[in-house]
Design a protein around this motif. Structure first.
Motif, PDB file in Angstrom:
ATOM      1  N   PRO A 279       9.708 -28.951  16.383  1.00 25.69           N
ATOM      2  CA  PRO A 279      10.041 -27.845  15.478  1.00 25.69           C
ATOM      3  C   PRO A 279      10.465 -28.357  14.106  1.00 25.69           C
ATOM      4  O   PRO A 279      10.441 -27.624  13.123  1.00 25.69           O
ATOM      5  CB  PRO A 279      11.202 -27.126  16.189  1.00 25.69           C
ATOM      6  CG  PRO A 279      11.760 -28.127  17.134  1.00 25.69           C
ATOM      7  CD  PRO A 279      10.626 -29.014  17.533  1.00 25.69           C
ATOM      8  N   SER A 280      10.831 -29.658  14.064  1.00 23.40           N
ATOM      9  CA  SER A 280      11.266 -30.218  12.783  1.00 23.40           C
ATOM     10  C   SER A 280      10.158 -30.125  11.728  1.00 23.40           C
ATOM     11  O   SER A 280      10.431 -29.952  10.543  1.00 23.40           O
ATOM     12  CB  SER A 280      11.709 -31.672  12.958  1.00 23.40           C
ATOM     13  OG  SER A 280      10.679 -32.400  13.586  1.00 23.40           O
TER      14      SER A 280
ATOM     15  N   SER B  22      16.764 -23.390  14.303  1.00 21.48           N
ATOM     16  CA  SER B  22      16.432 -23.258  12.879  1.00 21.48           C
ATOM     17  C   SER B  22      14.984 -22.831  12.696  1.00 21.48           C
ATOM     18  O   SER B  22      14.660 -22.029  11.815  1.00 21.48           O
ATOM     19  CB  SER B  22      16.657 -24.589  12.150  1.00 21.48           C
ATOM     20  OG  SER B  22      18.024 -24.918  12.172  1.00 21.48           O
ATOM     21  N   ALA B  23      14.104 -23.380  13.560  1.00 22.63           N
ATOM     22  CA  ALA B  23      12.686 -22.992  13.472  1.00 22.63           C
ATOM     23  C   ALA B  23      12.547 -21.503  13.756  1.00 22.63           C
ATOM     24  O   ALA B  23      11.814 -20.787  13.052  1.00 22.63           O
ATOM     25  CB  ALA B  23      11.866 -23.808  14.473  1.00 22.63           C
ATOM     26  N   ARG B  24      13.258 -21.016  14.767  1.00 19.75           N
ATOM     27  CA  ARG B  24      13.225 -19.569  15.052  1.00 19.75           C
ATOM     28  C   ARG B  24      13.794 -18.786  13.869  1.00 19.75           C
ATOM     29  O   ARG B  24      13.297 -17.722  13.518  1.00 19.75           O
ATOM     30  CB  ARG B  24      14.038 -19.255  16.310  1.00 19.75           C
ATOM     31  CG  ARG B  24      13.370 -19.695  17.604  1.00 19.75           C
ATOM     32  CD  ARG B  24      14.189 -19.238  18.804  1.00 19.75           C
ATOM     33  NE  ARG B  24      14.287 -17.788  18.849  1.00 19.75           N
ATOM     34  CZ  ARG B  24      15.379 -17.120  19.206  1.00 19.75           C
ATOM     35  NH1 ARG B  24      16.480 -17.781  19.537  1.00 19.75           N
ATOM     36  NH2 ARG B  24      15.383 -15.806  19.231  1.00 19.75           N
TER      37      ARG B  24
ATOM     38  N   PHE C  58       6.402 -25.728  21.982  1.00 18.41           N
ATOM     39  CA  PHE C  58       6.607 -25.920  20.544  1.00 18.41           C
ATOM     40  C   PHE C  58       7.333 -27.247  20.308  1.00 18.41           C
ATOM     41  O   PHE C  58       8.531 -27.295  20.042  1.00 18.41           O
ATOM     42  CB  PHE C  58       7.415 -24.746  19.996  1.00 18.41           C
ATOM     43  CG  PHE C  58       7.466 -24.713  18.496  1.00 18.41           C
ATOM     44  CD1 PHE C  58       6.313 -24.861  17.735  1.00 18.41           C
ATOM     45  CD2 PHE C  58       8.673 -24.528  17.841  1.00 18.41           C
ATOM     46  CE1 PHE C  58       6.373 -24.824  16.356  1.00 18.41           C
ATOM     47  CE2 PHE C  58       8.731 -24.489  16.467  1.00 18.41           C
ATOM     48  CZ  PHE C  58       7.582 -24.634  15.719  1.00 18.41           C
TER      49      PHE C  58
ATOM     50  N   HIS D 179       9.967 -17.221  21.686  1.00 21.21           N
ATOM     51  CA  HIS D 179       9.462 -18.556  22.034  1.00 21.21           C
ATOM     52  C   HIS D 179       8.348 -18.899  21.050  1.00 21.21           C
ATOM     53  O   HIS D 179       7.291 -18.277  21.083  1.00 21.21           O
ATOM     54  CB  HIS D 179       8.917 -18.587  23.462  1.00 21.21           C
ATOM     55  CG  HIS D 179       9.956 -18.272  24.484  1.00 21.21           C
ATOM     56  ND1 HIS D 179      11.001 -19.119  24.769  1.00 21.21           N
ATOM     57  CD2 HIS D 179      10.123 -17.182  25.260  1.00 21.21           C
ATOM     58  CE1 HIS D 179      11.772 -18.566  25.691  1.00 21.21           C
ATOM     59  NE2 HIS D 179      11.272 -17.389  26.007  1.00 21.21           N
ATOM     60  N   LEU D 180       8.613 -19.865  20.217  1.00 18.81           N
ATOM     61  CA  LEU D 180       7.608 -20.228  19.208  1.00 18.81           C
ATOM     62  C   LEU D 180       6.568 -21.165  19.799  1.00 18.81           C
ATOM     63  O   LEU D 180       6.835 -21.890  20.761  1.00 18.81           O
ATOM     64  CB  LEU D 180       8.275 -20.907  18.014  1.00 18.81           C
ATOM     65  CG  LEU D 180       8.996 -19.997  17.014  1.00 18.81           C
ATOM     66  CD1 LEU D 180       9.595 -20.834  15.896  1.00 18.81           C
ATOM     67  CD2 LEU D 180       8.055 -18.952  16.434  1.00 18.81           C
TER      68      LEU D 180
ATOM     69  N   LEU E  74      17.405 -27.763  15.870  1.00 18.26           N
ATOM     70  CA  LEU E  74      16.155 -27.614  15.121  1.00 18.26           C
ATOM     71  C   LEU E  74      15.321 -26.460  15.647  1.00 18.26           C
ATOM     72  O   LEU E  74      14.700 -25.726  14.881  1.00 18.26           O
ATOM     73  CB  LEU E  74      15.345 -28.911  15.205  1.00 18.26           C
ATOM     74  CG  LEU E  74      15.711 -29.969  14.157  1.00 18.26           C
ATOM     75  CD1 LEU E  74      14.999 -31.273  14.467  1.00 18.26           C
ATOM     76  CD2 LEU E  74      15.350 -29.494  12.756  1.00 18.26           C
ATOM     77  N   SER E  75      15.308 -26.295  16.983  1.00 19.23           N
ATOM     78  CA  SER E  75      14.491 -25.195  17.514  1.00 19.23           C
ATOM     79  C   SER E  75      15.075 -23.850  17.100  1.00 19.23           C
ATOM     80  O   SER E  75      14.343 -22.904  16.814  1.00 19.23           O
ATOM     81  CB  SER E  75      14.365 -25.291  19.031  1.00 19.23           C
ATOM     82  OG  SER E  75      15.639 -25.233  19.607  1.00 19.23           O
TER      83      SER E  75
ATOM     84  N   PHE F 163       7.911 -27.761  11.402  1.00 21.94           N
ATOM     85  CA  PHE F 163       7.886 -26.376  10.891  1.00 21.94           C
ATOM     86  C   PHE F 163       9.070 -26.141   9.957  1.00 21.94           C
ATOM     87  O   PHE F 163       8.923 -25.576   8.868  1.00 21.94           O
ATOM     88  CB  PHE F 163       7.922 -25.408  12.080  1.00 21.94           C
ATOM     89  CG  PHE F 163       7.987 -23.953  11.673  1.00 21.94           C
ATOM     90  CD1 PHE F 163       6.958 -23.366  10.943  1.00 21.94           C
ATOM     91  CD2 PHE F 163       9.081 -23.173  12.023  1.00 21.94           C
ATOM     92  CE1 PHE F 163       7.021 -22.026  10.582  1.00 21.94           C
ATOM     93  CE2 PHE F 163       9.154 -21.841  11.660  1.00 21.94           C
ATOM     94  CZ  PHE F 163       8.124 -21.260  10.931  1.00 21.94           C
ATOM     95  N   VAL F 164      10.239 -26.617  10.383  1.00 22.76           N
ATOM     96  CA  VAL F 164      11.433 -26.448   9.545  1.00 22.76           C
ATOM     97  C   VAL F 164      11.235 -27.185   8.220  1.00 22.76           C
ATOM     98  O   VAL F 164      11.547 -26.653   7.144  1.00 22.76           O
ATOM     99  CB  VAL F 164      12.693 -26.978  10.283  1.00 22.76           C
ATOM    100  CG1 VAL F 164      13.896 -27.015   9.353  1.00 22.76           C
ATOM    101  CG2 VAL F 164      12.985 -26.103  11.495  1.00 22.76           C
TER     102      VAL F 164
ATOM    103  N   PRO G 180      15.168 -25.295  23.856  1.00 25.63           N
ATOM    104  CA  PRO G 180      13.941 -25.676  23.182  1.00 25.63           C
ATOM    105  C   PRO G 180      12.714 -25.078  23.883  1.00 25.63           C
ATOM    106  O   PRO G 180      12.695 -24.946  25.094  1.00 25.63           O
ATOM    107  CB  PRO G 180      13.934 -27.204  23.252  1.00 25.63           C
ATOM    108  CG  PRO G 180      15.095 -27.602  24.049  1.00 25.63           C
ATOM    109  CD  PRO G 180      15.855 -26.418  24.470  1.00 25.63           C
ATOM    110  N   ASP G 181      11.709 -24.710  23.096  1.00 27.11           N
ATOM    111  CA  ASP G 181      10.489 -24.147  23.663  1.00 27.11           C
ATOM    112  C   ASP G 181       9.575 -25.273  24.104  1.00 27.11           C
ATOM    113  O   ASP G 181       9.320 -26.220  23.373  1.00 27.11           O
ATOM    114  CB  ASP G 181       9.771 -23.295  22.603  1.00 27.11           C
ATOM    115  CG  ASP G 181      10.579 -22.078  22.245  1.00 27.11           C
ATOM    116  OD1 ASP G 181      11.155 -21.475  23.170  1.00 27.11           O
ATOM    117  OD2 ASP G 181      10.651 -21.753  21.051  1.00 27.11           O
TER     118      ASP G 181
END
Lengths: 442, 488
Positions: free
Chosen positions: A9-10, B210-212, A6, B455-456, B207-208, A12-13, A2-3
Motif C-alpha cells: 500500500p506504500s 493510510s491507503a484506505r 493489496f 478492502h483495497l 500504511l494500509s 499507492f500512498v 492489511p488487505d
C-alpha cells in the motif's frame, strides 16, 4: 487489518502524496525563469504587520485586514499556479470542443456563437426589480464586500434630476445582450417543447427580463427617456440577414452599432431639442477588420489550436471631409456616456478598428458634433463618477450640453451597483475635493 | 477553506500530514488542534474565538459534571446511576444554553429579525399595527463556519458525560481536538463523544489504513468535483430562472438531488479519509439514501450522523415512542421540524423539515410502512425519490415564493415565459447530460465508497488514483466549485 489482495500500500500512498506535493514544489522550489530556490509567492503577503487602512491594528479592523490578506493569498495561489496555467488551456480546449462547456463567464452556443453568462442570466433570471431579488443582492454584502445598490431607478432619477437642474435632458440607452437579438445563438428547438422564443412572442423580439417593461414605464413616467433597441436590431437582422452581434464577442456588430446609432439619432430628432451649434457633415470609409472576440479570449484557449475562426467584419469609419478621423468635441451639445458598447469600434486596442463606434455614427446621422465619455467595463456608475471627477477638477463636461445619452449594458440592471453620484453643484465649487477620489473597477 | 480547493489539497493537507507525523505521540493531539485552528481561522480569524469559547465552556462543564478539577491526578470516572446533583444539572444546563445561544445568535438572528419585520409589515398592512412599528436592522450577523456541527458535537460531550456514557476528559487539548478536528469540523460527520473518546487517547496508524484514507479522499473528491459540481450548475440554472418548463423543472430538481447527495456524501467521504490518515475512524454518514423504499428508510440512510444525534439527544429525551402513539407522532414532527431549522434559518427549511416529519409520522401510523409498501420494489424506490425531490424544492429555493412557483412548474401549472426555452440550450449540453447520467448510475447502480474502500486491491487503487487526478485537474481548471453544506 492489511488487505491480502493489496500488497505494498506504500506505493499507492506515495503516489497520492507525490500528487499533492508536486504542485507546491513546482510552484515554490523548482527553477522558474531566472529565479531559483525557495519563492514565498503569495505567502509573502502574510509576513507584514497587520496595519489596516484605518490605522486600527486591533479588534475587528485587524481581523478584517487579516481576512483580506488570507483571501488574497488563497486567490493568488490559484491564479499564479504553474499547474493551473499549464493545464487550463488544454483542458478548456477539450471541454469546449468535445463537450460544449465554457467557463464561469462564457457559454458556448450553437455553431460558433459564444454567450456572455451575465447576459444569459439577465434574460432568464429573476425579475431585477422584484423586492426579494433586490434584497438578496443587498444581503450579498459582507464585512469584506460593500453593500451594493441593486435598484437602478434611484440612481437614474437622481442623475436625471441633477441634469434637469442644469437644463439638460437625459436619454437612457440600455445596450441589449446578445441573446435578446440572437436567441438562436443558444436555443435548440425541441420537437415536443414550447415554440422558439421569437415565434412564441408572435415574431417580435420580445425576449427581455420580466422587469424591463415596468422599469421602462416607470422611467418614462418620471420624465426620463428610454430607448430600447433590441427589437429594432432583431428586426434589422430579420430583414437584412446581417448579424447584429459579433459571434465570439459580447458586443454588437458594426451593422448593429450602425442601426443603434441611426435609431438613436431619429429619437433625438424627435425630442425636438433646441440645438444651436453648427452642423457638421461627415463621410464614412469602409474598412475590413478581422478580430478575436472578448468572449473567446475569456475562454483562455490555447493558441496552438484555435477553435474559432477570427471574425471578419466591415466597419465604417467616420471621418471629416479631409479624411481626418472623427474626434469627440467637448463643445458639442450632446454628451454620450457609455461603456464598451460605445467604445468597441472606437478604440484600436479593443481589436475591432477605430472611429466607427456609437458616438461616431451618431454624429454622422445627426450631422452634429458629439462629446463622448466612455469607460470599458464601466458598469453602472463609473462614467458618472468620472464625469463628477472631471467637473470637480475644473473640466465641465456638461457646459453647453442640452442632452446627455447614458448608454450602459442592459445586464447592469440585474448585476450593477447603482450608486448615487453627486455632480459638483457648479464650477464655483471646483476647488472642492471630488467626492469620488478613485475609480473602482466594476 | 474547503477540501476541494487548491489551498487545502496542495498546501494545507501536505503540511498537516507532515506536522502530524513528525510530532511524537504525546504532541499529536496538540498539533492537530493547532492545524485545526489554522484551518478554521483561515475562513475568518475572529471565529476561532467563538469556537474557543464554546470549547472552554464545555470543557469546564464536563469536569464539573464529573466533580473533577483539572489539576487532580486521579483518572476521571464515568458517572454512575441516574441521580444527578443540582450542581451537575446546572453544569449541563450551562453547556446546553451556551451552545444553543451561540447557535441561536449566529444562525438565527437574521432570520428572527427578518421574520419579525415581515410580521410587523403584514400587521401594518392589515391595520393591526402602526406602519412605523417595523424596524430595519443594520446589524447582520455573519454565520461562523461549521457552527451547526461543532456546537452539536460539543453538546454531545456534556450530554454523554452527564448520562454516564463517557468519562469527562481531563486534558483540555484532547477535548479541543475533539471539538475542532479539521476533517469533520465544517460538514461532519457529527461525532458523538463516545464514538471517538477512546481514539483521542489511543489510535493506530498504518500504511494500509493510510491507503484506505487516500482512497476515501480520492473518491469523495471525484464525487464532489466531477459529479456534484456539474449537476449543481444545472440546478442553479433552473432554480435561478424566472420561469422554467415542466421538463426542465424536473430535470433541474433531479440535478439538485444529485448535487446535494454527491456534494455532501463526497465531503463526508473526504472527511472519513482524512480521519483515517490521522488514525481516526469516523462513522459512515450516507448509505445510498436514494435507494430507500420509504421516507423512514431514507432517514436511516441520509446524513446518518445527524439522524443518530437527533434520535439520541432529542427524540429519545422527548419520550421517543414510549409515551403513546400521539406523542410519538408529535415527537417525530418536532424532531424533523428542528432538524429542518438546523439546516438553515429560513421558512423553506422549516417546511422541508415539517414535510419530512409528517411523512415519517404517516409511515409510523401505518406501522412503519410507506403507503407504497404493496408496490414493487423499484416503484417504491421511485415514489420515495419523488417525495424527496418535492421536499428538495423547499430546501433549494431561496424563498417560499420561488419554491411554490417551481413546484407549479413541476406540476405543469401556467405557461412558461418565452425566455424559459433558452435554458435548454445550456442545461442539455452533452457534458451536463453525460454527468447527469453518470450521477444517476452511481446513485442507483454503483457500489458505495464505503464498500470500495473496505478492502483495497490494485485495480481499485488505480481507479482511485486516476479519479483523483481527473478530479484535481477539474478542480484546478473549473471555476464553479460551490459547497452546499459550507453554510449550514
Amino acid at each position: 487489518m492489511p488487505d491480502k489482495n493489496f500488497n505494498h500500500p506504500s506505493l499507492f500512498v506515495a503516489a497520492c502524496l507525490a500528487t499533492l506535493i508536486y504542485v507546491p514544489i513546482a510552484q515554490h522550489l523548482l527553477p522558474s525563469g531566472e529565479e531559483g530556490g525557495w519563492r514565498a509567492g503569495p505567502f509573502a503577503e502574510l509576513g507584514g504587520a497587520i496595519a489596516p487602512a484605518d490605522g486600527k491594528a486591533w479588534g475587528l479592523a485587524a481581523n478584517r485586514e487579516l481576512k483580506r490578506r488570507l483571501d488574497n493569498v488563497e486567490r493568488q495561489l490559484e491564479d499564479v499556479s504553474h499547474v493551473r496555467s499549464l493545464l487550463l488551456p488544454s483542458v478548456q480546449w477539450l471541454l469546449t470542443s468535445t463537450a460544449g462547456i465554457g467557463n464561469e463567464s462564457v457559454y458556448p452556443g450553437r455553431e460558433d456563437w459564444l454567450i456572455l453568462r451575465q447576459g444569459f442570466d439577465y434574460l432568464v433570471g429573476p425579475s431585477f426589480l422584484e423586492p426579494i431579488f433586490l434584497e438578496r443582492r443587498r444581503r450579498s454584502a459582507s464585512a469584506w464586500r460593500p453593500v451594493p445598490e441593486p435598484d437602478p431607478r434611484p440612481a437614474i432619477f437622481d442623475f436625471a434630476h441633477q441634469l434637469a437642474e442644469r437644463g439638460i435632458r437625459l436619454l437612457v440607452l440600455p445596450a441589449p445582450t446578445k441573446m435578446m437579438v440572437h436567441p438562436e445563438a443558444l436555443y435548440r428547438p425541441r420537437v415536443e417543447s414550447t415554440p422558439a422564443p421569437s415565434e412564441a412572442a408572435g415574431g417580435a423580439p420580445a425576449l427581455d427580463n420580466p422587469s424591463f417593461a415596468s422599469f421602462r414605464a416607470e422611467l418614462e413616467a418620471g420624465g426620463v427617456d428610454v430607448l430600447s433597441v433590441a427589437a429594432i436590431l432583431r428586426q434589422a437582422q430579420a430583414e437584412t440577414g446581417v448579424e447584429q452581434f459579433l459571434r465570439t464577442d459580447s458586443h454588437w456588430s458594426p451593422a448593429g452599432v450602425e442601426v443603434a446609432a441611426r435609431v438613436l439619432a431619429d429619437t433625438i430628432q424627435q425630442l425636438d431639442l433646441p440645438f444651436n451649434g453648427p452642423g457638421v457633415t461627415w463621410r464614412r470609409q469602409q474598412r475590413t477588420v478581422t478580430g478575436v472576440g472578448d468572449l473567446e479570449r475569456s475562454l483562455g484557449l490555447p493558441g496552438w489550436r484555435p477553435l474559432y475562426t477570427p471574425q471578419e467584419v466591415d466597419v465604417k469609419r467616420v471621418v471629416t471631409g479631409s479624411g481626418r478621423p472623427w474626434q469627440p468635441d467637448s463643445r458639442a451639445e450632446i454628451l454620450l456616456l457609455g461603456d464598451s458598447f460605445t467604445n468597441v469600434y472606437s478604440q484600436p486596442d479593443v481589436g475591432w478598428g477605430r472611429s466607427a463606434g456609437l458616438a461616431e455614427h451618431l454624429s454622422f446621422y445627426l450631422k452634429r458634433p458629439v462629446d463622448r465619455l466612455a469607460i470599458n467595463a464601466g458598469g453602472a456608475s463609473a462614467t458618472r463618477r468620472r464625469l463628477a471627477q472631471e467637473m470637480a477638477a475644473g473640466k465641465d463636461r456638461l457646459a453647453g450640453k442640452k442632452l446627455v445619452i447614458w448608454q450602459f449594458a442592459i445586464r447592469e440592471l440585474a448585476v450593477g451597483d447603482w450608486e448615487l453620484v453627486q455632480l459638483p453643484a457648479s464650477l464655483a465649487s471646483n476647488l472642492a475635493q471630488p467626492r469620488f477620489s478613485s475609480l473602482r473597477s466594476d | 477553506m474547503v477540501f476541494s480547493s487548491h489551498l487545502f489539497c496542495f498546501y494545507f493537507l501536505p503540511l498537516a500530514l507532515a506536522v502530524y507525523y513528525a510530532l511524537p505521540w504525546r504532541l499529536k493531539n496538540l498539533g492537530l488542534v493547532g492545524l485545526s485552528y489554522l484551518f478554521y481561522g483561515w475562513a475568518n480569524p475572529a471565529f476561532v474565538l467563538v469556537m474557543l469559547f464554546s470549547t472552554g465552556v464545555d470543557y469546564v462543564c464536563g469536569l464539573t459534571l464529573a466533580g473533577h478539577r483539572p489539576w487532580d491526578r486521579d483518572p476521571v470516572r464515568k458517572l454512575e446511576g441516574n441521580r444527578r446533583s443540582r450542581r451537575q444539572r446546572l453544569a449541563l444546563a450551562v453547556s446546553i444554553v451556551t451552545n444553543l445561544s451561540l447557535l441561536g445568535f449566529f444562525k438565527y438572528f437574521n432570520f428572527g429579525v427578518d421574520s419579525l419585520d415581515t410580521m410587523l409589515a403584514t400587521m401594518a398592512r392589515l391595520g393591526w399595527a402602526p406602519a412605523d412599528l417595523g424596524f430595519d436592522s443594520v446589524l447582520r450577523v455573519t454565520l461562523p463556519l461549521g457552527i451547526s456541527f461543532y456546537t452539536f458535537q460539543s453538546m454531545s460531550y456534556t450530554l454523554d458525560v452527564y448520562r454516564g456514557r463517557s468519562a469527562a476528559l481531563r486534558d483540555p487539548i484532547d477535548f479541543a481536538c475533539f471539538v475542532s478536528m479539521f476533517p469533520q469540523l465544517v460538514a461532519g460527520p457529527i461525532l458523538r463523544f463516545n464514538e471517538v473518546a477512546e481514539q483521542l487517547r489511543q489510535r493506530t496508524h498504518s500504511l494500509s489504513q493510510s491507503a484506505r484514507g487516500f482512497a476515501f479522499f480520492a473518491l469523495g473528491m471525484a464525487k464532489k468535483v466531477l459529479l456534484a459540481n456539474p449537476c449543481g450548475k444545472i440546478a442553479d440554472t433552473t432554480f435561478d430562472a424566472a420561469s422554467v418548463s415542466l421538463v426542465d423543472a424536473w430535470y433541474g430538481v433531479c440535478a439538485y438531488a444529485f448535487q446535494i447527495y454527491f456534494d455532501f456524501s463526497g465531503y463526508s467521504d473526504m472527511a472519513i479519509g482524512l480521519g483515517l490518515l490521522l488514525g481516526f475512524h469516523f462513522p459512515k454518514n450516507f448509505d445510498s439514501p436514494y435507494r430507500s423504499q420509504s421516507i423512514t428508510e431514507f432517514w436511516r440512510r441520509w446524513h446518518m450522523s445527524l439522524s443518530r444525534w437527533l434520535r439520541d439527544y432529542l427524540y429519545i429525551p422527548l419520550g421517543g415512542n414510549r409515551r403513546g402513539k400521539t406523542r410519538t407522532y408529535v415527537n417525530l414532527a418536532v424532531v424533523m421540524l428542528l432538524g429542518g431549522l438546523w439546516h438553515g434559518a429560513a421558512w423553506t427549511f422549516v417546511i422541508w423539515g415539517a414535510m419530512h416529519g409528517l411523512l415519517l409520522a404517516a409511515e409510523r401510523l401505518r406501522g412503519g410502512e410507506a403507503a407504497t409498501a404493496h408496490l414493487p420494489r423499484l416503484l417504491r424506490i421511485a415514489l420515495t425519490f419523488v417525495l424527496v425531490l418535492v421536499s428538495w424544492v423547499f430546501f433549494r429555493a431561496p424563498n417560499l415564493e420561488v419554491a411554490l412557483a417551481y413546484l407549479g412548474s413541476m406540476a405543469g401549472i401556467g405557461e412558461p415565459q418565452p425566455q424559459a426555452a433558452l435554458l435548454g440550450g445550456l442545461i442539455y449540453q452533452p457534458y451536463y447530460l453525460l454527468t447527469f447520467t453518470i450521477a444517476a448510475l452511481v446513485t442507483w447502480a454503483a457500489p458505495q465508497t464505503w464498500d470500495v474502500c473496505r478492502h483495497l486491491s490494485w485495480p481499485k487503487a488505480w481507479g482511485c488514483l486516476v479519479l483523483f487526478w481527473v478530479a484535481l485537474v477539474a478542480m484546478e481548471t473549473q471555476g464553479y466549485n460551490p459547497f452546499i453544506y459550507f453554510i449550514f
